[in-house]
Design an enzyme around this catalytic site. Structure first.
Site, PDB file in Angstrom:
ATOM      1  N   THR A   1      39.898  36.430  38.885  1.00 17.04           N
ATOM      2  CA  THR A   1      39.079  36.065  37.727  1.00 17.04           C
ATOM      3  C   THR A   1      39.670  34.824  37.047  1.00 17.04           C
ATOM      4  OG1 THR A   1      38.716  38.431  37.498  1.00 17.04           O
ATOM      5  CG2 THR A   1      37.897  37.033  35.730  1.00 17.04           C
TER       6      THR A   1
ATOM      7  N   GLU B   1      40.093  41.366  25.675  1.00 14.97           N
ATOM      8  CA  GLU B   1      41.291  41.234  26.506  1.00 14.97           C
ATOM      9  C   GLU B   1      41.545  39.734  26.666  1.00 14.97           C
ATOM     10  OE1 GLU B   1      41.877  43.851  29.810  1.00 14.97           O
ATOM     11  OE2 GLU B   1      42.925  42.301  30.955  1.00 14.97           O
TER      12      GLU B   1
HETATM   13  N1  PXP Z   1      42.648  41.877  33.372  1.00 14.13           N
HETATM   14  C1  PXP Z   1      41.490  41.452  33.917  1.00 14.13           C
HETATM   15  C2  PXP Z   1      40.271  41.443  33.066  1.00 14.13           C
HETATM   16  C3  PXP Z   1      41.432  41.063  35.273  1.00 14.13           C
HETATM   17  O1  PXP Z   1      40.282  40.633  35.798  1.00 14.13           O
HETATM   18  C4  PXP Z   1      42.601  41.137  36.044  1.00 14.13           C
HETATM   19  C5  PXP Z   1      42.564  40.765  37.485  1.00 14.13           C
HETATM   20  O2  PXP Z   1      41.684  41.579  38.163  1.00 14.13           O
HETATM   21  C6  PXP Z   1      43.770  41.608  35.438  1.00 14.13           C
HETATM   22  C7  PXP Z   1      43.775  41.946  34.088  1.00 14.13           C
HETATM   23  C8  PXP Z   1      45.050  41.781  36.189  1.00 14.13           C
HETATM   24  O3  PXP Z   1      45.516  40.566  36.651  1.00 14.13           O
HETATM   25  P1  PXP Z   1      46.683  40.565  37.721  1.00 14.13           P
HETATM   26  O4  PXP Z   1      46.155  41.199  38.956  1.00 14.13           O
HETATM   27  O5  PXP Z   1      46.989  39.108  37.876  1.00 14.13           O
HETATM   28  O6  PXP Z   1      47.814  41.338  37.115  1.00 14.13           O
END
Ligand code: PXP
Length: 237
Positions: free
Chosen positions: A102, A152
């Site tokens: 994302t 978030e």
């Molecule tokens: N928060 C959201 C909204 C996300 O889309 C993601 C990735 O899918 C994450 C947190 C977690 O990111 P990471 O996999 O880099 O820890």
């Protein structure tokens, strides 16, 4: 105030799908993460189903005793799945088929009209709703206006070392209090960069996936989750 860890198990499903086998099982990973200190589990059902599948959503929902946070694009298809699965929370994210993850937050200002009814339907069903946004003051105001309740904050630019990004995240977290928004954060967090984010007093939840699943290759998932949680709690203390 304490801070919660949501463990994202999407990439357990990525590994499973790479061989077309039934293992490793995202539900088993979710249970192990919870037993190791995760306060909740996050999964993202992408439009292309590249990792989590529809059946995983229902199996994880039924198989864990902690809150499930369902990441979804703002589409009618995903809305209907969310209303059927009834997770504790939905995090609405922008989604492009060609991206590897994302990239960047939602444009709440530009999508105001399409997001508002989705947020309203989810909230009317009793599902908590967060919007995944960049730490941008105008996006925060728009998020509060459409009634999300939670944002978030995208920590991807911070994780990539962008100058001034920690200060932007800190300011955005303070703005959340003014706007009566609950503040979460996530993306690209790891053992080396989590502490300054966990130390932001307004941040109530971090969602962390890729690093924990990668670290599990070396340490095991349980120890990786335990270490992340203790780094977060130490930073908060
Ligand atoms: N928060 C959201 C909204 C996300 O889309 C993601 C990735 O899918 C994450 C947190 C977690 O990111 P990471 O996999 O880099 O820890």
């Amino acid at each position: 105030m304490t801070i919660r860890l949501g463990v994202n198990v999407d990439h357990v499903a990525t590994l499973r799908n790479a061989r077309g086998e039934a293992y490793p099982d995202p539900l088993e990973a979710a249970r192990l993460a919870i037993a190791s200190g995760a306060d909740g589990i996050t999964i993202h059902l992408r439009e292309d189903r590249r990792h989590i599948r529809d059946s995983d959503v229902f199996l994880v929902r039924a198989g864990i005793d902690r809150p499930l946070n369902f990441e979804m694009a703002a589409t009618n298809e995903m809305l209907n799945i969310a209303l059927e699965a009834m997770p504790n929370a939905c995090c609405i994210v922008p989604e492009k088929r060609t991206e590897v993850t994302t990239e960047g937050g939602l444009d709440v200002i530009g999508q105001h009209n399409s997001l508002r009814p989705i947020v309203a339907r989810l909230r009317a069903a009793g599902i908590r709703v967060s919007l995944f946004i960049d730490p941008d003051p105008a996006q925060l105001v728009a998020s509060a206006e459409i009634g999300a309740g939670i944002v978030e904050l995208h920590t991807g630019a911070y994780a990539h070392g962008k100058d001034g990004e920690l200060a932007r995240l800190q300011a955005a977290a303070r703005q959340c209090t003014e706007l009566k928004l609950e503040c979460h954060a996530g993306h690209g967090l790891n053992f080396a960069n989590v502490a300054p984010i966990a130390a932001i007093p307004e941040v109530m939840e971090l969602n962390i996936g890729h690093f924990l699943i990668a670290q599990a290759v070396f340490d095991g998932l349980g120890p990786a989750v335990q270490q992340m949680k203790s780094l977060m709690l130490a930073a908060r203390a």
